[in-house]
Design a protein around this motif. Structure first.
Motif: not given
Length: 549
Positions: A153-154, A170-171, A176-177, A182-185
Protein backbone atom coordinates in the motif's frame (compact mmCIF):
# COMPACT_ATOMS: atom_id res chain seq x y z
CA UNK A 1 -5.34 -59.62 21.54
CA UNK A 2 -3.78 -56.21 20.87
CA UNK A 3 -3.89 -54.92 17.33
CA UNK A 4 -0.47 -54.44 15.70
CA UNK A 5 0.67 -50.82 15.64
CA UNK A 6 0.78 -50.89 11.83
CA UNK A 7 -2.89 -51.89 11.76
CA UNK A 8 -3.78 -49.10 14.19
CA UNK A 9 -1.89 -46.59 12.05
CA UNK A 10 -3.63 -47.79 8.89
CA UNK A 11 -7.03 -47.62 10.58
CA UNK A 12 -6.31 -44.07 11.77
CA UNK A 13 -5.14 -43.06 8.28
CA UNK A 14 -8.55 -44.12 6.94
CA UNK A 15 -10.74 -42.98 9.84
CA UNK A 16 -9.48 -39.40 10.11
CA UNK A 17 -10.10 -38.40 6.45
CA UNK A 18 -13.52 -40.03 6.58
CA UNK A 19 -14.38 -38.10 9.75
CA UNK A 20 -13.23 -34.85 8.12
CA UNK A 21 -15.21 -35.62 4.96
CA UNK A 22 -18.28 -36.28 7.10
CA UNK A 23 -17.96 -32.81 8.64
CA UNK A 24 -17.63 -31.20 5.19
CA UNK A 25 -20.71 -33.07 3.95
CA UNK A 26 -22.67 -32.02 7.02
CA UNK A 27 -21.72 -28.36 6.65
CA UNK A 28 -22.42 -28.26 2.91
CA UNK A 29 -18.85 -27.52 1.78
CA UNK A 30 -18.84 -30.82 -0.13
CA UNK A 31 -22.03 -31.62 -2.02
CA UNK A 32 -22.30 -35.35 -2.84
CA UNK A 33 -24.79 -34.73 -5.67
CA UNK A 34 -22.10 -32.72 -7.52
CA UNK A 35 -19.27 -35.28 -7.87
CA UNK A 36 -17.70 -33.56 -10.89
CA UNK A 37 -17.31 -30.32 -8.94
CA UNK A 38 -15.73 -32.23 -6.08
CA UNK A 39 -13.18 -33.77 -8.47
CA UNK A 40 -12.40 -30.34 -9.95
CA UNK A 41 -11.87 -28.82 -6.51
CA UNK A 42 -9.54 -31.60 -5.37
CA UNK A 43 -7.62 -31.25 -8.65
CA UNK A 44 -7.31 -27.46 -8.25
CA UNK A 45 -6.03 -27.77 -4.68
CA UNK A 46 -2.97 -29.67 -5.87
CA UNK A 47 -2.13 -26.95 -8.41
CA UNK A 48 -3.08 -23.61 -6.92
CA UNK A 49 -3.31 -24.05 -3.17
CA UNK A 50 -6.43 -23.31 -1.07
CA UNK A 51 -6.94 -19.59 -1.74
CA UNK A 52 -7.29 -19.81 -5.52
CA UNK A 53 -9.06 -23.16 -5.26
CA UNK A 54 -11.98 -21.81 -3.22
CA UNK A 55 -12.36 -18.84 -5.58
CA UNK A 56 -12.47 -21.11 -8.63
CA UNK A 57 -15.04 -23.31 -6.89
CA UNK A 58 -17.19 -20.30 -5.98
CA UNK A 59 -16.80 -18.88 -9.50
CA UNK A 60 -18.23 -22.09 -10.94
CA UNK A 61 -21.03 -22.58 -8.41
CA UNK A 62 -22.17 -19.02 -7.55
CA UNK A 63 -20.51 -16.59 -10.04
CA UNK A 64 -22.86 -13.65 -9.45
CA UNK A 65 -22.78 -13.83 -5.66
CA UNK A 66 -20.98 -11.12 -3.70
CA UNK A 67 -17.48 -12.13 -2.64
CA UNK A 68 -15.84 -8.97 -1.26
CA UNK A 69 -17.08 -5.66 0.10
CA UNK A 70 -14.49 -2.96 0.78
CA UNK A 71 -14.20 0.84 0.68
CA UNK A 72 -14.62 0.91 -3.09
CA UNK A 73 -17.72 -1.23 -3.25
CA UNK A 74 -18.57 -4.85 -4.02
CA UNK A 75 -16.96 -7.51 -6.18
CA UNK A 76 -18.60 -10.79 -7.14
CA UNK A 77 -16.75 -14.10 -7.36
CA UNK A 78 -16.84 -13.78 -11.15
CA UNK A 79 -15.32 -10.29 -11.04
CA UNK A 80 -12.60 -11.34 -8.60
CA UNK A 81 -11.68 -14.27 -10.80
CA UNK A 82 -11.55 -12.15 -13.96
CA UNK A 83 -9.62 -9.26 -12.40
CA UNK A 84 -7.07 -11.57 -10.78
CA UNK A 85 -6.51 -13.19 -14.20
CA UNK A 86 -5.77 -9.75 -15.64
CA UNK A 87 -3.47 -8.88 -12.73
CA UNK A 88 -1.61 -12.17 -13.12
CA UNK A 89 -0.92 -11.31 -16.76
CA UNK A 90 0.25 -7.86 -15.75
CA UNK A 91 2.60 -9.19 -13.07
CA UNK A 92 3.96 -11.79 -15.48
CA UNK A 93 4.64 -9.07 -18.06
CA UNK A 94 6.49 -7.17 -15.33
CA UNK A 95 8.84 -10.08 -14.71
CA UNK A 96 7.17 -12.18 -12.01
CA UNK A 97 7.47 -15.85 -12.89
CA UNK A 98 6.68 -19.18 -11.21
CA UNK A 99 8.98 -19.55 -8.21
CA UNK A 100 9.42 -15.79 -7.69
CA UNK A 101 9.10 -14.75 -4.05
CA UNK A 102 6.95 -11.66 -3.60
CA UNK A 103 6.34 -9.79 -0.36
CA UNK A 104 2.81 -8.50 0.27
CA UNK A 105 2.49 -5.59 2.71
CA UNK A 106 -0.98 -4.11 2.81
CA UNK A 107 -4.24 -3.70 4.66
CA UNK A 108 -7.32 -5.79 3.95
CA UNK A 109 -8.95 -4.68 0.69
CA UNK A 110 -9.41 -5.82 -2.89
CA UNK A 111 -5.81 -5.02 -3.79
CA UNK A 112 -4.58 -7.57 -1.27
CA UNK A 113 -7.07 -10.24 -2.34
CA UNK A 114 -6.35 -9.75 -6.03
CA UNK A 115 -2.60 -9.92 -5.35
CA UNK A 116 -2.96 -13.20 -3.43
CA UNK A 117 -5.12 -14.68 -6.17
CA UNK A 118 -2.88 -13.53 -9.02
CA UNK A 119 0.21 -14.87 -7.28
CA UNK A 120 -1.50 -18.23 -6.78
CA UNK A 121 -2.44 -18.40 -10.45
CA UNK A 122 1.15 -17.67 -11.48
CA UNK A 123 2.83 -20.02 -9.00
CA UNK A 124 4.47 -17.03 -7.24
CA UNK A 125 5.38 -17.54 -3.58
CA UNK A 126 3.87 -14.87 -1.31
CA UNK A 127 5.39 -13.72 2.00
CA UNK A 128 2.70 -12.02 4.09
CA UNK A 129 4.37 -9.06 5.80
CA UNK A 130 3.14 -7.60 9.09
CA UNK A 131 1.58 -4.13 8.75
CA UNK A 132 3.19 -3.23 12.07
CA UNK A 133 6.73 -3.64 10.71
CA UNK A 134 9.37 -0.97 10.84
CA UNK A 135 11.80 -0.49 7.96
CA UNK A 136 14.65 -2.62 9.39
CA UNK A 137 12.29 -5.55 10.13
CA UNK A 138 10.85 -5.41 6.63
CA UNK A 139 14.31 -5.38 5.07
CA UNK A 140 15.58 -8.22 7.26
CA UNK A 141 12.66 -10.50 6.43
CA UNK A 142 12.81 -9.59 2.73
CA UNK A 143 16.50 -10.51 2.62
CA UNK A 144 16.06 -13.80 4.50
CA UNK A 145 13.11 -14.86 2.34
CA UNK A 146 14.93 -13.81 -0.87
CA UNK A 147 12.13 -11.51 -1.91
CA UNK A 148 12.21 -10.60 -5.61
CA UNK A 149 9.27 -8.16 -5.66
CA UNK A 150 7.18 -6.17 -3.19
CA UNK A 151 3.47 -5.37 -3.46
CA UNK A 152 2.40 -2.78 -0.92
CA UNK A 153 0.00 0.00 0.00
CA UNK A 154 0.99 3.60 -0.53
CA UNK A 155 1.21 4.20 3.24
CA UNK A 156 4.15 1.78 3.53
CA UNK A 157 6.38 3.25 0.83
CA UNK A 158 8.41 5.02 3.50
CA UNK A 159 9.56 1.66 4.92
CA UNK A 160 11.50 0.65 1.81
CA UNK A 161 14.67 2.63 2.57
CA UNK A 162 16.69 -0.48 3.48
CA UNK A 163 15.28 -2.65 0.67
CA UNK A 164 17.49 -2.72 -2.46
CA UNK A 165 16.11 -0.53 -5.26
CA UNK A 166 16.56 -3.46 -7.64
CA UNK A 167 13.55 -5.17 -6.01
CA UNK A 168 10.49 -4.15 -8.10
CA UNK A 169 7.64 -2.37 -6.35
CA UNK A 170 3.92 -2.57 -7.10
CA UNK A 171 1.21 -0.50 -5.39
CA UNK A 172 -1.77 -2.50 -4.15
CA UNK A 173 -3.67 0.62 -3.06
CA UNK A 174 -3.28 4.37 -3.52
CA UNK A 175 -5.65 7.32 -3.43
CA UNK A 176 -3.00 9.69 -4.82
CA UNK A 177 -3.62 10.39 -8.54
CA UNK A 178 0.04 11.31 -9.06
CA UNK A 179 1.19 7.96 -7.65
CA UNK A 180 -1.52 6.12 -9.58
CA UNK A 181 -0.09 7.48 -12.84
CA UNK A 182 3.54 7.47 -11.71
CA UNK A 183 6.45 5.12 -12.38
CA UNK A 184 5.37 2.47 -9.83
CA UNK A 185 2.87 0.07 -11.38
CA UNK A 186 -0.42 -0.25 -9.53
CA UNK A 187 -2.77 -3.21 -9.21
CA UNK A 188 -5.57 -1.08 -10.66
CA UNK A 189 -3.52 -0.13 -13.74
CA UNK A 190 -2.32 -3.68 -14.37
CA UNK A 191 -5.87 -5.03 -14.14
CA UNK A 192 -7.13 -2.38 -16.56
CA UNK A 193 -4.27 -2.89 -19.05
CA UNK A 194 -4.47 -6.67 -19.43
CA UNK A 195 -7.14 -9.08 -20.68
CA UNK A 196 -9.15 -11.42 -18.54
CA UNK A 197 -9.68 -15.10 -19.27
CA UNK A 198 -8.22 -18.29 -17.83
CA UNK A 199 -4.45 -18.68 -17.66
CA UNK A 200 -2.35 -21.80 -18.03
CA UNK A 201 -1.98 -23.52 -14.66
CA UNK A 202 1.43 -23.30 -12.93
CA UNK A 203 3.43 -26.50 -12.59
CA UNK A 204 3.17 -26.33 -8.81
CA UNK A 205 1.64 -24.05 -6.14
CA UNK A 206 3.70 -21.02 -5.29
CA UNK A 207 2.74 -21.30 -1.63
CA UNK A 208 2.35 -18.75 1.14
CA UNK A 209 4.73 -17.89 3.97
CA UNK A 210 3.04 -16.70 7.17
CA UNK A 211 5.28 -14.92 9.66
CA UNK A 212 5.31 -15.61 13.38
CA UNK A 213 4.28 -12.80 15.70
CA UNK A 214 7.85 -11.71 16.32
CA UNK A 215 7.17 -10.60 19.90
CA UNK A 216 10.72 -11.59 20.95
CA UNK A 217 12.72 -10.78 17.80
CA UNK A 218 12.61 -10.87 14.01
CA UNK A 219 9.56 -12.91 12.90
CA UNK A 220 10.29 -16.36 11.50
CA UNK A 221 8.72 -17.65 8.30
CA UNK A 222 6.31 -20.59 8.44
CA UNK A 223 5.54 -21.87 4.91
CA UNK A 224 2.14 -23.17 3.85
CA UNK A 225 2.93 -24.74 0.52
CA UNK A 226 0.15 -27.32 0.26
CA UNK A 227 -2.98 -27.81 2.33
CA UNK A 228 -5.49 -30.64 1.95
CA UNK A 229 -9.09 -29.42 1.43
CA UNK A 230 -10.11 -31.85 4.19
CA UNK A 231 -8.30 -29.75 6.80
CA UNK A 232 -11.00 -27.08 6.69
CA UNK A 233 -13.10 -29.55 8.69
CA UNK A 234 -11.01 -28.64 11.75
CA UNK A 235 -12.70 -25.23 11.85
CA UNK A 236 -16.17 -26.42 10.85
CA UNK A 237 -16.30 -29.34 13.28
CA UNK A 238 -17.07 -27.14 16.28
CA UNK A 239 -17.72 -23.67 14.80
CA UNK A 240 -21.02 -23.14 12.91
CA UNK A 241 -19.64 -20.66 10.39
CA UNK A 242 -22.43 -19.37 8.14
CA UNK A 243 -23.08 -20.34 4.53
CA UNK A 244 -24.12 -17.91 1.77
CA UNK A 245 -24.21 -15.04 4.23
CA UNK A 246 -21.91 -12.17 5.28
CA UNK A 247 -18.72 -12.31 7.37
CA UNK A 248 -17.05 -9.22 8.86
CA UNK A 249 -13.27 -9.67 8.65
CA UNK A 250 -11.73 -7.48 11.35
CA UNK A 251 -8.70 -9.77 11.92
CA UNK A 252 -5.79 -8.93 9.59
CA UNK A 253 -5.50 -11.24 6.60
CA UNK A 254 -1.70 -11.24 6.71
CA UNK A 255 -1.92 -13.59 9.72
CA UNK A 256 -3.26 -17.14 9.94
CA UNK A 257 -6.57 -16.28 11.63
CA UNK A 258 -7.73 -13.83 8.99
CA UNK A 259 -6.35 -15.78 6.03
CA UNK A 260 -7.87 -19.10 7.10
CA UNK A 261 -11.30 -17.62 7.80
CA UNK A 262 -11.34 -15.59 4.59
CA UNK A 263 -10.57 -18.76 2.64
CA UNK A 264 -13.15 -20.79 4.52
CA UNK A 265 -15.71 -18.00 4.26
CA UNK A 266 -15.43 -18.08 0.48
CA UNK A 267 -15.62 -21.88 0.47
CA UNK A 268 -18.99 -21.47 2.18
CA UNK A 269 -20.12 -18.86 -0.34
CA UNK A 270 -19.99 -15.87 2.01
CA UNK A 271 -19.37 -12.25 1.17
CA UNK A 272 -16.39 -10.92 3.13
CA UNK A 273 -16.59 -7.36 4.45
CA UNK A 274 -13.28 -5.59 5.07
CA UNK A 275 -14.18 -1.92 4.74
CA UNK A 276 -11.91 -0.56 7.47
CA UNK A 277 -8.26 0.05 6.73
CA UNK A 278 -7.61 0.13 10.47
CA UNK A 279 -9.77 -1.40 13.16
CA UNK A 280 -12.58 0.76 14.49
CA UNK A 281 -14.74 -0.76 17.22
CA UNK A 282 -17.96 1.17 16.57
CA UNK A 283 -17.40 1.02 12.80
CA UNK A 284 -17.34 -2.77 13.09
CA UNK A 285 -20.70 -2.74 14.88
CA UNK A 286 -22.08 -0.47 12.16
CA UNK A 287 -20.92 -2.92 9.47
CA UNK A 288 -22.60 -5.83 11.28
CA UNK A 289 -25.87 -3.92 11.37
CA UNK A 290 -25.63 -2.60 7.80
CA UNK A 291 -24.94 -5.96 6.19
CA UNK A 292 -26.87 -8.21 8.58
CA UNK A 293 -23.64 -10.12 9.13
CA UNK A 294 -23.82 -13.62 10.56
CA UNK A 295 -20.15 -13.87 11.57
CA UNK A 296 -17.45 -11.61 12.95
CA UNK A 297 -13.78 -12.65 12.83
CA UNK A 298 -11.37 -10.77 15.08
CA UNK A 299 -8.60 -11.01 17.68
CA UNK A 300 -9.34 -10.71 21.42
CA UNK A 301 -8.00 -7.16 21.77
CA UNK A 302 -10.50 -6.02 19.11
CA UNK A 303 -13.29 -7.80 20.95
CA UNK A 304 -12.18 -6.11 24.17
CA UNK A 305 -12.45 -2.69 22.52
CA UNK A 306 -15.94 -3.46 21.28
CA UNK A 307 -17.36 -4.56 24.65
CA UNK A 308 -15.59 -1.62 26.33
CA UNK A 309 -17.66 0.82 24.25
CA UNK A 310 -20.38 0.71 26.86
CA UNK A 311 -24.13 0.17 26.74
CA UNK A 312 -24.98 3.56 25.24
CA UNK A 313 -22.81 2.98 22.14
CA UNK A 314 -23.53 -0.73 21.85
CA UNK A 315 -27.29 -0.14 21.86
CA UNK A 316 -27.07 2.08 18.78
CA UNK A 317 -26.34 -0.87 16.49
CA UNK A 318 -28.48 -3.93 15.76
CA UNK A 319 -26.19 -6.96 15.98
CA UNK A 320 -28.94 -9.56 16.38
CA UNK A 321 -27.92 -11.18 13.05
CA UNK A 322 -24.64 -12.44 14.56
CA UNK A 323 -24.44 -16.20 14.98
CA UNK A 324 -20.67 -16.55 15.37
CA UNK A 325 -18.03 -14.33 16.93
CA UNK A 326 -14.78 -16.05 16.02
CA UNK A 327 -11.82 -14.97 18.19
CA UNK A 328 -8.23 -16.19 17.89
CA UNK A 329 -4.66 -14.98 17.96
CA UNK A 330 -4.02 -14.36 21.67
CA UNK A 331 -5.40 -15.30 25.08
CA UNK A 332 -9.05 -14.58 25.84
CA UNK A 333 -9.78 -13.97 29.51
CA UNK A 334 -12.80 -15.42 31.33
CA UNK A 335 -13.94 -11.84 31.99
CA UNK A 336 -13.95 -11.00 28.27
CA UNK A 337 -15.84 -14.21 27.53
CA UNK A 338 -18.56 -13.32 30.05
CA UNK A 339 -18.88 -9.74 28.86
CA UNK A 340 -19.11 -10.86 25.23
CA UNK A 341 -22.00 -13.15 26.12
CA UNK A 342 -23.77 -10.25 27.83
CA UNK A 343 -23.44 -8.13 24.68
CA UNK A 344 -23.98 -10.63 21.85
CA UNK A 345 -25.43 -13.76 23.49
CA UNK A 346 -23.90 -17.25 23.27
CA UNK A 347 -22.09 -16.80 19.97
CA UNK A 348 -18.41 -16.65 20.99
CA UNK A 349 -16.04 -19.35 19.70
CA UNK A 350 -12.41 -19.22 20.81
CA UNK A 351 -9.78 -20.87 18.61
CA UNK A 352 -6.49 -21.95 20.16
CA UNK A 353 -3.90 -22.15 17.40
CA UNK A 354 -0.47 -20.88 16.40
CA UNK A 355 1.41 -20.09 13.22
CA UNK A 356 3.41 -23.31 13.59
CA UNK A 357 0.97 -25.93 14.92
CA UNK A 358 -2.11 -24.36 13.27
CA UNK A 359 -5.40 -25.57 14.80
CA UNK A 360 -5.18 -27.15 18.26
CA UNK A 361 -8.48 -26.66 20.11
CA UNK A 362 -11.82 -24.85 19.92
CA UNK A 363 -13.93 -23.60 22.81
CA UNK A 364 -17.67 -23.33 22.19
CA UNK A 365 -20.01 -21.05 24.16
CA UNK A 366 -21.01 -24.08 26.23
CA UNK A 367 -17.36 -24.87 27.01
CA UNK A 368 -16.71 -21.33 28.21
CA UNK A 369 -19.90 -21.21 30.23
CA UNK A 370 -19.09 -24.49 32.01
CA UNK A 371 -15.35 -23.84 32.38
CA UNK A 372 -14.41 -20.14 32.10
CA UNK A 373 -10.94 -19.71 30.65
CA UNK A 374 -10.85 -22.96 28.69
CA UNK A 375 -9.76 -23.11 25.05
CA UNK A 376 -11.93 -26.18 24.58
CA UNK A 377 -11.18 -29.49 22.94
CA UNK A 378 -9.30 -30.60 19.81
CA UNK A 379 -11.56 -30.77 16.74
CA UNK A 380 -11.56 -33.54 14.15
CA UNK A 381 -8.09 -34.29 12.78
CA UNK A 382 -6.25 -32.73 15.74
CA UNK A 383 -4.59 -34.27 18.79
CA UNK A 384 -3.25 -32.47 21.86
CA UNK A 385 -1.07 -33.93 24.62
CA UNK A 386 0.62 -32.50 27.73
CA UNK A 387 4.24 -33.47 28.50
CA UNK A 388 6.35 -32.88 31.58
CA UNK A 389 9.95 -31.62 31.53
CA UNK A 390 11.25 -35.15 30.84
CA UNK A 391 8.79 -35.34 27.93
CA UNK A 392 6.60 -37.96 29.55
CA UNK A 393 2.89 -37.75 28.83
CA UNK A 394 0.87 -36.12 31.61
CA UNK A 395 -2.49 -37.82 32.09
CA UNK A 396 -3.58 -36.39 35.44
CA UNK A 397 -6.09 -33.50 35.23
CA UNK A 398 -4.84 -30.17 36.52
CA UNK A 399 -1.13 -30.92 36.10
CA UNK A 400 0.64 -28.23 34.06
CA UNK A 401 3.03 -29.20 31.28
CA UNK A 402 4.16 -28.37 27.76
CA UNK A 403 1.46 -28.50 25.07
CA UNK A 404 2.18 -30.57 21.95
CA UNK A 405 -0.14 -30.72 18.95
CA UNK A 406 -0.71 -32.94 15.94
CA UNK A 407 -2.57 -31.27 13.09
CA UNK A 408 -2.65 -31.82 9.36
CA UNK A 409 -2.14 -28.07 9.05
CA UNK A 410 1.06 -28.00 11.16
CA UNK A 411 4.05 -26.51 9.40
CA UNK A 412 7.08 -28.49 8.20
CA UNK A 413 9.75 -26.15 9.55
CA UNK A 414 10.78 -22.50 9.37
CA UNK A 415 12.08 -21.05 6.13
CA UNK A 416 15.52 -20.55 7.72
CA UNK A 417 15.86 -24.31 8.31
CA UNK A 418 15.02 -24.34 12.01
CA UNK A 419 12.18 -26.36 13.49
CA UNK A 420 10.26 -26.76 16.72
CA UNK A 421 10.58 -29.74 19.02
CA UNK A 422 8.65 -32.89 18.03
CA UNK A 423 7.71 -35.69 20.44
CA UNK A 424 5.73 -38.77 19.38
CA UNK A 425 4.82 -37.04 16.13
CA UNK A 426 3.40 -33.99 17.94
CA UNK A 427 4.77 -30.47 17.55
CA UNK A 428 5.63 -28.24 20.49
CA UNK A 429 3.33 -25.22 20.72
CA UNK A 430 5.59 -23.28 23.08
CA UNK A 431 2.73 -22.98 25.56
CA UNK A 432 2.13 -24.48 28.98
CA UNK A 433 -1.27 -25.85 29.86
CA UNK A 434 -3.39 -28.50 31.52
CA UNK A 435 -6.57 -30.52 31.01
CA UNK A 436 -9.49 -30.56 33.40
CA UNK A 437 -11.36 -33.74 34.35
CA UNK A 438 -13.73 -33.27 31.39
CA UNK A 439 -10.88 -33.17 28.88
CA UNK A 440 -11.02 -29.42 28.26
CA UNK A 441 -7.71 -27.66 27.64
CA UNK A 442 -6.52 -24.59 29.56
CA UNK A 443 -3.54 -22.38 28.71
CA UNK A 444 -1.36 -21.37 31.65
CA UNK A 445 1.07 -19.23 29.64
CA UNK A 446 4.06 -19.33 27.35
CA UNK A 447 7.00 -21.49 28.40
CA UNK A 448 9.22 -18.43 27.92
CA UNK A 449 6.95 -16.29 30.12
CA UNK A 450 7.03 -18.49 33.22
CA UNK A 451 8.63 -16.63 36.12
CA UNK A 452 10.62 -18.31 38.89
CA UNK A 453 10.43 -16.10 41.99
CA UNK A 454 11.99 -17.33 45.21
CA UNK A 455 12.04 -20.87 43.82
CA UNK A 456 8.31 -20.85 42.98
CA UNK A 457 6.83 -20.99 39.47
CA UNK A 458 4.50 -18.15 38.56
CA UNK A 459 2.40 -18.10 35.39
CA UNK A 460 1.62 -14.44 34.54
CA UNK A 461 -1.65 -15.33 32.80
CA UNK A 462 -3.21 -16.48 36.08
CA UNK A 463 -2.49 -13.13 37.73
CA UNK A 464 -3.55 -11.18 34.64
CA UNK A 465 -6.90 -12.97 34.41
CA UNK A 466 -7.54 -12.25 38.08
CA UNK A 467 -6.81 -8.56 37.59
CA UNK A 468 -9.04 -8.09 34.54
CA UNK A 469 -11.90 -9.65 36.48
CA UNK A 470 -12.00 -6.38 38.40
CA UNK A 471 -14.47 -3.82 37.00
CA UNK A 472 -11.87 -1.06 37.33
CA UNK A 473 -9.23 -2.90 35.19
CA UNK A 474 -9.49 -3.08 31.40
CA UNK A 475 -6.17 -4.79 30.68
CA UNK A 476 -3.29 -6.17 32.71
CA UNK A 477 0.15 -7.62 32.07
CA UNK A 478 2.58 -9.16 34.53
CA UNK A 479 6.33 -9.40 33.85
CA UNK A 480 9.46 -10.34 35.76
CA UNK A 481 12.08 -7.86 36.93
CA UNK A 482 15.36 -8.60 38.68
CA UNK A 483 15.33 -8.87 42.46
CA UNK A 484 18.36 -9.18 44.76
CA UNK A 485 16.65 -11.51 47.25
CA UNK A 486 14.30 -13.60 45.09
CA UNK A 487 16.08 -13.59 41.74
CA UNK A 488 12.93 -12.29 40.05
CA UNK A 489 9.87 -10.43 41.30
CA UNK A 490 6.58 -9.52 39.66
CA UNK A 491 5.65 -6.15 38.24
CA UNK A 492 2.08 -5.58 37.05
CA UNK A 493 1.08 -3.10 34.36
CA UNK A 494 -2.58 -2.09 34.46
CA UNK A 495 -4.86 -0.17 32.10
CA UNK A 496 -7.70 1.22 34.18
CA UNK A 497 -11.31 1.94 33.38
CA UNK A 498 -12.30 5.59 33.23
CA UNK A 499 -12.45 7.34 36.60
CA UNK A 500 -10.85 4.41 38.48
CA UNK A 501 -8.96 5.57 41.60
CA UNK A 502 -5.57 4.08 40.66
CA UNK A 503 -4.73 2.57 44.03
CA UNK A 504 -1.70 0.31 43.48
CA UNK A 505 -1.66 -0.95 47.07
CA UNK A 506 -5.31 -1.93 46.93
CA UNK A 507 -4.69 -3.95 43.75
CA UNK A 508 -1.74 -5.77 45.34
CA UNK A 509 -3.86 -6.54 48.40
CA UNK A 510 -6.59 -7.87 46.12
CA UNK A 511 -4.17 -10.32 44.50
CA UNK A 512 -2.87 -11.39 47.91
CA UNK A 513 -6.39 -12.29 49.08
CA UNK A 514 -6.97 -14.53 46.04
CA UNK A 515 -3.59 -16.08 45.18
CA UNK A 516 -0.48 -17.40 46.90
CA UNK A 517 1.97 -14.89 48.33
CA UNK A 518 4.64 -15.52 45.66
CA UNK A 519 2.13 -14.52 42.94
CA UNK A 520 1.56 -11.03 44.33
CA UNK A 521 3.16 -8.21 42.27
CA UNK A 522 5.60 -6.11 44.26
CA UNK A 523 4.58 -3.02 42.31
CA UNK A 524 1.76 -1.88 40.02
CA UNK A 525 2.34 0.55 37.16
CA UNK A 526 -0.61 2.29 35.48
CA UNK A 527 -0.49 2.79 31.70
CA UNK A 528 -2.89 4.29 29.17
CA UNK A 529 -2.45 1.22 26.94
CA UNK A 530 -0.37 -1.95 26.72
CA UNK A 531 2.11 -2.39 23.85
CA UNK A 532 0.78 -4.87 21.30
CA UNK A 533 1.65 -5.86 17.76
CA UNK A 534 -0.69 -5.72 14.75
CA UNK A 535 -2.29 -9.07 15.65
CA UNK A 536 -3.00 -8.04 19.23
CA UNK A 537 -0.23 -10.03 20.92
CA UNK A 538 1.26 -8.47 24.03
CA UNK A 539 4.84 -7.25 23.66
CA UNK A 540 6.19 -8.32 27.04
CA UNK A 541 9.78 -7.46 26.17
CA UNK A 542 8.84 -3.79 25.80
CA UNK A 543 7.27 -3.85 29.26
CA UNK A 544 10.31 -5.59 30.76
CA UNK A 545 12.57 -2.90 29.31
CA UNK A 546 10.29 0.01 30.21
CA UNK A 547 11.92 2.61 32.44
CA UNK A 548 9.35 3.21 35.20
CA UNK A 549 11.55 5.67 37.09
Amino acid sequence: MRAPSSFKAASKAIAEPLAALSVLFRRGVVEPHHPIELIRTVHDSGIYGPFVTVLRHARRTRPGSNALIDERGTLTFEQLDAQSDALARGLAASGLAPGTVAALLCRDHRGMMLSLLAAGKLGVRIVLMNTGFGGPQLAAVAEREQVGAILLDEEFLGLLGDVPESVPRFLTWTDDPDLASGPIATVDALVEAHPTGALAAPERPGGIVILTSGTTGTPKGAPRDKVSPLQSAQFLDRIPLPRDSVMIMAAPTFHGTGLSQLTLGWALGNAIVCRQRKFDAEGTLADIAKHGAAALVLVPTMLQRIVDLGEEVLSRHDTSSLRVVFAAGSSLSPDLSRRTEQVFGEVLYNLYASTEVAVAAVATPEDMRCAPGTVGRPPVGCRVAIYDEQRRVVTEPGVIGAIFVSSGLSFSGYTDGRHKEIVDGLLCSGDLGHFDSAGRLFIDGREDDMIVSGGENVYPLEVENLLVDRPDVLEAAVVAVDDRDFGKRLRAFVVQAADAPGDAQEIMTYVKTHLARHKVPREVIFLEELPRNATGKLLRRELEQLDVG
